[in-house]
Write a protein that holds these residues in place. Structure first.
Motif, PDB file in Angstrom:
ATOM      1  N   VAL A 177       0.848  -1.193   0.000  1.00  0.00           N
ATOM      2  CA  VAL A 177       0.000   0.000   0.000  1.00  0.00           C
ATOM      3  C   VAL A 177       0.886   1.246   0.000  1.00  0.00           C
ATOM      4  N   GLN A 178       0.586   2.191  -0.891  1.00  0.00           N
ATOM      5  CA  GLN A 178       1.327   3.445  -0.966  1.00  0.00           C
ATOM      6  C   GLN A 178       0.574   4.508  -0.168  1.00  0.00           C
ATOM      7  N   ILE A 179       1.236   5.074   0.864  1.00  0.00           N
ATOM      8  CA  ILE A 179       0.598   6.055   1.736  1.00  0.00           C
ATOM      9  C   ILE A 179       0.687   7.436   1.080  1.00  0.00           C
ATOM     10  N   LEU A 180      -0.482   8.070   0.886  1.00  0.00           N
ATOM     11  CA  LEU A 180      -0.527   9.425   0.333  1.00  0.00           C
ATOM     12  C   LEU A 180      -0.679  10.475   1.422  1.00  0.00           C
ATOM     13  N   GLU A 181      -1.556  10.217   2.386  1.00  0.00           N
ATOM     14  CA  GLU A 181      -1.788  11.141   3.492  1.00  0.00           C
ATOM     15  C   GLU A 181      -1.904  10.343   4.783  1.00  0.00           C
ATOM     16  N   ASN A 182      -1.469  10.974   5.872  1.00  0.00           N
ATOM     17  CA  ASN A 182      -1.509  10.319   7.176  1.00  0.00           C
ATOM     18  C   ASN A 182      -1.835  11.362   8.241  1.00  0.00           C
ATOM     19  N   HIS A 183      -2.911  11.110   8.992  1.00  0.00           N
ATOM     20  CA  HIS A 183      -3.345  12.051  10.034  1.00  0.00           C
ATOM     21  C   HIS A 183      -3.524  11.295  11.344  1.00  0.00           C
ATOM     22  N   VAL A 184      -3.017  11.878  12.434  1.00  0.00           N
ATOM     23  CA  VAL A 184      -3.123  11.279  13.761  1.00  0.00           C
ATOM     24  C   VAL A 184      -3.769  12.292  14.697  1.00  0.00           C
ATOM     25  N   ARG A 185      -4.835  11.843  15.387  1.00  0.00           N
ATOM     26  CA  ARG A 185      -5.528  12.701  16.358  1.00  0.00           C
ATOM     27  C   ARG A 185      -5.656  11.945  17.678  1.00  0.00           C
ATOM     28  N   ILE A 186      -5.602  12.682  18.780  1.00  0.00           N
ATOM     29  CA  ILE A 186      -5.783  12.100  20.110  1.00  0.00           C
ATOM     30  C   ILE A 186      -7.119  12.575  20.652  1.00  0.00           C
ATOM     31  N   LEU A 187      -8.026  11.636  20.913  1.00  0.00           N
ATOM     32  CA  LEU A 187      -9.350  11.919  21.476  1.00  0.00           C
ATOM     33  C   LEU A 187      -9.291  11.597  22.955  1.00  0.00           C
ATOM     34  N   ASP A 188      -9.316  12.622  23.802  1.00  0.00           N
ATOM     35  CA  ASP A 188      -9.071  12.432  25.227  1.00  0.00           C
ATOM     36  C   ASP A 188     -10.211  13.043  26.024  1.00  0.00           C
ATOM     37  N   ASN A 189     -10.671  12.260  27.011  1.00  0.00           N
ATOM     38  CA  ASN A 189     -11.592  12.790  28.012  1.00  0.00           C
ATOM     39  C   ASN A 189     -11.239  12.169  29.356  1.00  0.00           C
ATOM     40  N   GLU A 190     -12.065  12.397  30.362  1.00  0.00           N
ATOM     41  CA  GLU A 190     -11.711  11.955  31.707  1.00  0.00           C
ATOM     42  C   GLU A 190     -11.696  10.433  31.844  1.00  0.00           C
ATOM     43  N   SER A 191     -12.497   9.726  31.061  1.00  0.00           N
ATOM     44  CA  SER A 191     -12.630   8.277  31.228  1.00  0.00           C
ATOM     45  C   SER A 191     -12.010   7.465  30.094  1.00  0.00           C
ATOM     46  N   LEU A 192     -11.658   8.106  28.984  1.00  0.00           N
ATOM     47  CA  LEU A 192     -11.177   7.353  27.830  1.00  0.00           C
ATOM     48  C   LEU A 192     -10.206   8.198  27.017  1.00  0.00           C
ATOM     49  N   CYS A 193      -9.152   7.550  26.547  1.00  0.00           N
ATOM     50  CA  CYS A 193      -8.193   8.212  25.672  1.00  0.00           C
ATOM     51  C   CYS A 193      -7.966   7.312  24.460  1.00  0.00           C
ATOM     52  N   GLN A 194      -8.128   7.865  23.261  1.00  0.00           N
ATOM     53  CA  GLN A 194      -7.993   7.085  22.037  1.00  0.00           C
ATOM     54  C   GLN A 194      -7.124   7.829  21.030  1.00  0.00           C
ATOM     55  N   ALA A 195      -6.491   7.034  20.170  1.00  0.00           N
ATOM     56  CA  ALA A 195      -5.725   7.584  19.055  1.00  0.00           C
ATOM     57  C   ALA A 195      -6.497   7.276  17.781  1.00  0.00           C
ATOM     58  N   ALA A 196      -6.952   8.318  17.087  1.00  0.00           N
ATOM     59  CA  ALA A 196      -7.665   8.164  15.820  1.00  0.00           C
ATOM     60  C   ALA A 196      -6.664   8.391  14.689  1.00  0.00           C
ATOM     61  N   ILE A 197      -6.475   7.379  13.872  1.00  0.00           N
ATOM     62  CA  ILE A 197      -5.468   7.417  12.812  1.00  0.00           C
ATOM     63  C   ILE A 197      -6.146   7.212  11.474  1.00  0.00           C
ATOM     64  N   ASP A 198      -5.911   8.126  10.544  1.00  0.00           N
ATOM     65  CA  ASP A 198      -6.511   8.070   9.210  1.00  0.00           C
ATOM     66  C   ASP A 198      -5.405   8.014   8.159  1.00  0.00           C
ATOM     67  N   PHE A 199      -5.607   7.133   7.175  1.00  0.00           N
ATOM     68  CA  PHE A 199      -4.679   7.007   6.057  1.00  0.00           C
ATOM     69  C   PHE A 199      -5.444   7.217   4.753  1.00  0.00           C
ATOM     70  N   VAL A 200      -4.859   7.982   3.849  1.00  0.00           N
ATOM     71  CA  VAL A 200      -5.315   8.038   2.466  1.00  0.00           C
ATOM     72  C   VAL A 200      -4.225   7.367   1.645  1.00  0.00           C
ATOM     73  N   ALA A 201      -4.602   6.315   0.913  1.00  0.00           N
ATOM     74  CA  ALA A 201      -3.603   5.474   0.269  1.00  0.00           C
ATOM     75  C   ALA A 201      -3.990   5.176  -1.168  1.00  0.00           C
TER      76      ALA A 201
END
Length: 409
Positions: A362-386
């Motif tokens: 897979v050839q990666i064209l775009e890559n975005h990383v976001r951190i979704l954080d609150n008091e009870s849960l922390c997540q990493a949202a990762i998006d790829f355009v390929a």
């Protein structure tokens, strides 16, 4: 080394020379080829080493040169055996040691593979165990020629193998095939090419089959991109017959990947206190022994061990292992992740996912990383355009039509 060993076996003496003409004595010894070494002048005498055989030869030379010799010390195996002639247990133990070494030399205590890349060490070792070749077996029971033939037969990718016994080791050298052992048969089964996932087609090269999409089209998973149904059209633009073929095409599309990975809110920290415990480790055959101070109750330790197999020479290995044990005390506590640490964790997750996609072509064209954080849960949202190949072959159902039978009146 050989000269010293010869002197030790037959014995040698440390002698002091006094008298009227020591120079004449040395000249006579040189003429009669009597070996003297490490000659030291003390001022009133000369001291040197000589062999027992040479000492017996120089008695007439001593009288002729009018000097006196006095033995200061005796060295070598004959004198050692004479001094310990009454220590029967010592001699018996010494003899048992060499008898034990001889008995151990009749068995295999180490197996080494060289040149294996496709087949791991554990895979080959398990195969040897299935063929009753293992540590501790007699060397005389190993048929190297039969072993080489069995390896080539049971492992098709091994093209050349050499097995030999050296000392107490079984050495196996392997050469694996670097090309395909056989050319796969070409598949001519009729099929369609369908979309393996959703995306927008960016490139499409069709070698056989009927295209059902074109560059720029939005396609969904399972949609037919190239059909293997080839209609035969007559002069009146009617379908006269249908041929079924195997579709072949290279199709790439712009795709998207969305991942959500959870990040722990707390992390466990281990801190060393600086206290250490050291010990020794020993193993003989299948019996092992650990010598280390017991840990105090309620404490936590990280234990590391270094092990080494005992060998006398390069290929004379023994079933004896020894090593050292090191224990380091630590305490643990939990604390929240900082924002920088959360970002670092998200970047690590992103790199692992990116590596897996790149391994799939897979050839990666775009890559975005976001951190979704609150008091009870922390997540990493990762998006790829390929951009990647999305064509997948899928068998098609062949429909056969019966031609109408002619009737005669």
């Amino acid at each position: 080394m050989i000269i010293w060993l010869n002197r030790y076996i037959f014995g040698y003496l440390f002698v002091e020379l006094t008298g009227f003409s020591p120079e004449r004595f040395f000249n006579i010894c040189s003429v009669h080829e009597v070996e003297l070494w490490k000659i030291v002048n003390t001022g009133t005498s000369y001291r040197f080493f000589m062999s027992v055989k040479g000492f017996r030869r120089i008695k007439p030379l001593v009288r002729k040169s009018k000097v006196r010799l006095r033995i200061l010390k005796k060295f070598g195996l004959p004198f050692f055996l004479y001094r310990n002639r009454k220590r029967k247990a010592y001699g018996a133990g010494f003899a048992c040691f060499f008898i034990l070494l001889y008995c151990l030399s009749l068995f295999i205590w180490d197996i080494e593979f060289e040149g294996n890349r496709m087949y791991t060490y554990d895979t080959l070792l398990k195969y040897f165990e299935s063929e009753e070749i293992h540590y501790g077996m007699r060397k005389s029971n190993i048929d190297c020629d039969a072993l080489e033939e069995a390896l080539r037969t049971n492992f098709p990718e091994i093209t050349w193998v050499s097995a030999r016994v050296s000392g107490t080791r079984l050495l196996v050298k392997i050469k694996e095939n670097e090309v395909l052992s056989e050319i796969p048969a070409r598949d001519e089964t009729p099929c369609n090419i369908v979309a393996e996932k959703d995306g927008v087609i960016t490139s499409m090269i069709v070698r056989s089959g009927v295209p059902k999409a074109s560059i720029g089209d939005q396609v969904v998973k399972g949609q037919v991109l190239v059909s293997g149904v080839l209609p035969v059209i007559g002069d009146s633009e009617e379908i006269m017959n249908v041929h079924y073929i195997r579709s072949d095409a290279d199709i790439t599309a712009r795709t998207e990947y969305h991942f959500t990975k959870q990040i722990p809110l707390l992390q466990k920290i281990d801190v060393e206190t600086g206290k250490t415990r050291r010990g020794l480790y020993g193993k003989l055959f299948s019996y092992s022994l650990l010598i280390i101070r017991p840990r105090p109750e309620g404490t936590f330790w990280k234990i590391t061990m270094e092990e080494e197999q005992l060998h006398l020479f390069q290929n004379f290995y023994l079933p004896v292992y020894f090593g050292t044990i090191t224990g380091k005390e630590y305490i643990s506590y939990e604390r929240p992740y900082t924002e920088e640490e959360k970002k670092q964790l998200a970047d690590e997750i992103n790199e692992r996912l990116k590596k897996k996609l790149l391994e799939k072509g897979v050839q990666i064209l775009e890559n975005h990383v976001r951190i979704l954080d609150n008091e009870s849960l922390c997540q990493a949202a990762i998006d790829f355009v390929a951009e990647e190949p999305i064509g997948r072959r899928e068998g098609l159902e062949i429909q056969r039509t019966e031609e109408p039978k002619e009737t005669s009146q």
